[in-house]
Scaffold this active site. Sequence first.
Site, PDB file in Angstrom:
ATOM      1  N   THR A  99      -9.300   9.273   8.406  1.00 31.65           N
ATOM      2  CA  THR A  99      -8.893   7.767   7.835  1.00 31.65           C
ATOM      3  C   THR A  99      -8.671   6.736   8.697  1.00 31.65           C
ATOM      4  O   THR A  99      -7.999   5.824   8.269  1.00 31.65           O
ATOM      5  CB  THR A  99      -7.829   8.084   6.991  1.00 31.65           C
ATOM      6  N   LYS A 158       0.768  -1.090   0.012  1.00 29.22           N
ATOM      7  CA  LYS A 158      -0.045  -0.038  -0.170  1.00 29.22           C
ATOM      8  C   LYS A 158       0.789   1.362  -0.172  1.00 29.22           C
ATOM      9  O   LYS A 158       1.628   1.472   0.850  1.00 29.22           O
ATOM     10  CB  LYS A 158      -0.930  -0.070   1.241  1.00 29.22           C
ATOM     11  N   GLY A 165      -8.729   3.531  10.742  1.00 34.58           N
ATOM     12  CA  GLY A 165      -9.311   2.280  10.303  1.00 34.58           C
ATOM     13  C   GLY A 165      -9.091   1.784   8.693  1.00 34.58           C
ATOM     14  O   GLY A 165      -9.639   0.727   8.242  1.00 34.58           O
ATOM     15  N   THR A 166      -8.345   2.627   8.009  1.00 36.10           N
ATOM     16  CA  THR A 166      -8.339   2.566   6.521  1.00 36.10           C
ATOM     17  C   THR A 166      -7.338   0.952   6.253  1.00 36.10           C
ATOM     18  O   THR A 166      -8.190   0.133   5.383  1.00 36.10           O
ATOM     19  CB  THR A 166      -7.213   3.387   6.033  1.00 36.10           C
ATOM     20  N   GLY A 167      -6.519   0.638   6.885  1.00 39.06           N
ATOM     21  CA  GLY A 167      -5.729  -0.745   6.847  1.00 39.06           C
ATOM     22  C   GLY A 167      -6.789  -1.777   6.999  1.00 39.06           C
ATOM     23  O   GLY A 167      -6.966  -2.820   6.332  1.00 39.06           O
ATOM     24  N   CYS A 168      -7.412  -1.906   8.112  1.00 37.89           N
ATOM     25  CA  CYS A 168      -8.381  -2.735   8.755  1.00 37.89           C
ATOM     26  C   CYS A 168      -9.273  -3.243   7.814  1.00 37.89           C
ATOM     27  O   CYS A 168      -9.608  -4.241   7.208  1.00 37.89           O
ATOM     28  CB  CYS A 168      -8.804  -2.630  10.043  1.00 37.89           C
TER      29      CYS A 168
END
Length: 266
Positions: free
Chosen positions: A206, A175, A208-211
């Site tokens: 933003t 990412k 929580g984007t990765g989860c």
Amino acid sequence: MSAPPRVLTVAGSDSGGGAGVQADLKTMLALGVHGMSVITAVTAQNSLGVQGAWELPVESVRAQYRSVVDDIGVQAVKTGMLASAGLVEAVAELAGGTDAPVVVDPVGVSKHGDPLLAASALDSVRTKLLPVATVVTPNLDEVAQLTGVRVESEEQLRDAAAAVLAYGPRWALIKGGHLPGEAVDLLTDGSEEHWLRAPRHDNRHTHGTGCTLASAVACGLAKGLPVPEAVAAAKAYVTGAIAAGFALGAGIGPVDHGWALERRAR
């Protein structure tokens, strides 16, 4: 009526509701799968950061996992915060013995920079967890933490992917959201490459984007999509969620997991 596809998240709880298991389950609901959870750790967390974290015993995590998988079954497993070497190794054994794709989000630190994985657990992630992953979804900080490779340009995403793939996952989704310009990610299995691009939204909320992205990938795999299609669909979903992210508390608010549901309702 038949049950929808089932996805199991194995991750930590975020009391503020923006990341962790809470974000995973919201994503799964929004994308039409039945979400189930194994809690690995409890955090005291809000928009300003993580005020405390307590990992659960390995036997508790094993019992939660077996309870769900042995009775209900799963079409995909997603892992997030695993906190310690003991938990990493137990979850790797459990996921590796499950006949379902595994999406590994190698969570190392929170959005605010708070550590969520013991330094002593890094080797277990590299040697135990990554080899059982169908897709691993590190951001650039996590790539550096796991491999020592530091990415400062789009071209270096290939180097990052090669370093991650050397540990054995089938696919690496690197990412590049921390790079300037477009939000560009690289998905590769070492032979084919898929470059995923999206406009960068001017929105600081933003959390929580990765989860959310990793859970969305797991949802696509649970529905039977090939990895490239599942990742492309997940990228589109999380881009919309970032665009709709909203202020909550005094710090960084969450992405909006329900943005697509709201659009369909109008």
